[in-house]
Design an enzyme around this catalytic site. Sequence first.
Site, PDB file in Angstrom:
ATOM      1  N   GLY A  31      -5.063  -9.916  -9.255  1.00 55.98           N
ATOM      2  CA  GLY A  31      -4.052 -10.481 -10.142  1.00 55.98           C
ATOM      3  C   GLY A  31      -3.231  -9.444 -10.866  1.00 55.98           C
ATOM      4  O   GLY A  31      -3.212  -8.274 -10.467  1.00 55.98           O
ATOM      5  N   HIS A  37       1.908  -5.993  -4.574  1.00 55.00           N
ATOM      6  CA  HIS A  37       1.144  -7.146  -4.089  1.00 55.00           C
ATOM      7  C   HIS A  37       2.056  -8.094  -3.296  1.00 55.00           C
ATOM      8  O   HIS A  37       1.690  -8.578  -2.232  1.00 55.00           O
ATOM      9  CB  HIS A  37       0.579  -7.963  -5.268  1.00 55.00           C
ATOM     10  CG  HIS A  37      -0.455  -7.268  -6.091  1.00 55.00           C
ATOM     11  ND1 HIS A  37      -0.259  -6.970  -7.421  1.00 55.00           N
ATOM     12  CD2 HIS A  37      -1.710  -6.837  -5.803  1.00 55.00           C
ATOM     13  CE1 HIS A  37      -1.351  -6.395  -7.909  1.00 55.00           C
ATOM     14  NE2 HIS A  37      -2.239  -6.286  -6.954  1.00 55.00           N
ATOM     15  N   LYS A 151      -2.209   2.157  -0.960  1.00 47.74           N
ATOM     16  CA  LYS A 151      -2.432   2.791  -2.262  1.00 47.74           C
ATOM     17  C   LYS A 151      -3.934   3.034  -2.459  1.00 47.74           C
ATOM     18  O   LYS A 151      -4.340   4.070  -2.970  1.00 47.74           O
ATOM     19  CB  LYS A 151      -1.899   1.915  -3.382  1.00 47.74           C
ATOM     20  CG  LYS A 151      -2.415   2.349  -4.714  1.00 47.74           C
ATOM     21  CD  LYS A 151      -1.569   1.871  -5.839  1.00 47.74           C
ATOM     22  CE  LYS A 151      -2.198   2.297  -7.126  1.00 47.74           C
ATOM     23  NZ  LYS A 151      -3.473   1.589  -7.342  1.00 47.74           N
ATOM     24  N   MET A 186       2.988   1.519  -8.009  1.00 50.55           N
ATOM     25  CA  MET A 186       2.771   0.284  -8.781  1.00 50.55           C
ATOM     26  C   MET A 186       1.290  -0.032  -8.831  1.00 50.55           C
ATOM     27  O   MET A 186       0.578   0.137  -7.842  1.00 50.55           O
ATOM     28  CB  MET A 186       3.522  -0.866  -8.135  1.00 50.55           C
ATOM     29  CG  MET A 186       4.997  -0.763  -8.351  1.00 50.55           C
ATOM     30  SD  MET A 186       5.830  -2.218  -7.738  1.00 50.55           S
ATOM     31  CE  MET A 186       7.512  -1.712  -8.001  1.00 50.55           C
TER      32      MET A 186
HETATM   33  P1  AMP Z   1      -5.605  -5.006  -6.585  1.00 59.09           P
HETATM   34  O1  AMP Z   1      -5.096  -6.249  -7.220  1.00 59.09           O
HETATM   35  O2  AMP Z   1      -5.315  -3.766  -7.329  1.00 59.09           O
HETATM   36  O3  AMP Z   1      -7.038  -5.130  -6.130  1.00 59.09           O
HETATM   37  O4  AMP Z   1      -4.766  -4.865  -5.237  1.00 59.09           O
HETATM   38  C1  AMP Z   1      -4.738  -5.878  -4.263  1.00 59.09           C
HETATM   39  C2  AMP Z   1      -4.138  -5.313  -2.999  1.00 59.09           C
HETATM   40  O5  AMP Z   1      -2.810  -4.867  -3.255  1.00 59.09           O
HETATM   41  C3  AMP Z   1      -4.924  -4.090  -2.484  1.00 59.09           C
HETATM   42  O6  AMP Z   1      -4.994  -4.166  -1.063  1.00 59.09           O
HETATM   43  C4  AMP Z   1      -4.071  -2.938  -2.940  1.00 59.09           C
HETATM   44  O7  AMP Z   1      -4.197  -1.785  -2.139  1.00 59.09           O
HETATM   45  C5  AMP Z   1      -2.680  -3.526  -2.835  1.00 59.09           C
HETATM   46  N1  AMP Z   1      -1.751  -2.795  -3.705  1.00 59.09           N
HETATM   47  C6  AMP Z   1      -1.935  -2.498  -5.014  1.00 59.09           C
HETATM   48  N2  AMP Z   1      -0.907  -1.746  -5.483  1.00 59.09           N
HETATM   49  C7  AMP Z   1      -0.068  -1.583  -4.427  1.00 59.09           C
HETATM   50  C8  AMP Z   1       1.174  -0.882  -4.268  1.00 59.09           C
HETATM   51  N3  AMP Z   1       1.745  -0.210  -5.271  1.00 59.09           N
HETATM   52  N4  AMP Z   1       1.772  -0.920  -3.046  1.00 59.09           N
HETATM   53  C9  AMP Z   1       1.186  -1.601  -2.014  1.00 59.09           C
HETATM   54  N5  AMP Z   1       0.024  -2.261  -2.106  1.00 59.09           N
HETATM   55  C10 AMP Z   1      -0.600  -2.251  -3.295  1.00 59.09           C
END
Ligand code: AMP
Length: 282
Positions: A31, A37, A151, A186
């Site tokens: 989230g 995302h 990332k 991000m």
């Molecule tokens: P998180 O909510 O941080 O667990 O991220 C969920 C998914 O989004 C994970 O697969 C992350 O690697 C991806 N994600 C988070 N930040 C970025 C970003 N800046 N660019 C691309 N994917 C991202």
Amino acid sequence: MLIFETQLALIEHLKVNSDSKSTIGFVPTMGALHQGHLSLVEKSLNNNDKTIVSIFVNPTQFNNREDLDKYPRNLESDVAKLQTISDKIVIFAPTVDDIYEGNTVSKPFYFDGLENQMEGKFRPGHFEGVGTIVKRLFEIVKPTNAYFGEKDFQQLQIIKKLVEKENLPITVVGCPIFREENGLAMSSRNERLSPNERNTAAIIYKTLLKVQQKFLTLQPSEIGEWVTQVFENQPGLKLDYFEIAEETTLVNNESKISNPKYRAFIAVFINNIRLIDTISLN
Ligand code: AMP
């Protein structure tokens, strides 16, 4: 827009609304959604009959209580952001109890040593938490394709390993890093940064771009020393680690070998907020 808050409700929905021929794209998130995302969600929408986004702050992957408590949570605004790209997305936002059924612990995982490098070393237990939740979510959603960001490159490699080891019929798709205008990757944790801290944090990506240049002529150990110095001179910033590692094994090398693909990985504290980033080097 459908939102399910229990695994049973989602499983029931999928039983009735998908068949063996339709493809399911899955984007697991914690989230506090941002453009990074949403880029994963868009990729899933373009390539699957159905897209499911999970929003779940997974307690077992946090090794730091304060980080877990302060992790930004705002389901209403997440739903609104997803709504702007498609009202066909299915959201899965369960509670901790629903997922862990009263036993909020990780299962043991062995990812051929990938779990012992970098984030695994600096955040003990982190990847057992990640393995536990992603395996559970895969069992519930049964996706055709699952989307993960580069990332969290180590996480991406670990999920590929999980799918390989468990023999799951899932394609893991890696997606490029989305950045702020100043280059900062991000991240939901960026919400906790003040405007000043956001400016200061831009040095992380600037450093990685210089590392990319230096990699043409210097050895990883020399580059590591240079990065350490850069961060020693930055008030408010603390380098947690910097490593240059081969992409598939994630083993770090003091000196270059010609063939493999290398990547630089960095983790930095800005005050108490921990940020990570990575860049491909060749
Ligand atoms: P998180 O909510 O941080 O667990 O991220 C969920 C998914 O989004 C994970 O697969 C992350 O690697 C991806 N994600 C988070 N930040 C970025 C970003 N800046 N660019 C691309 N994917 C991202």
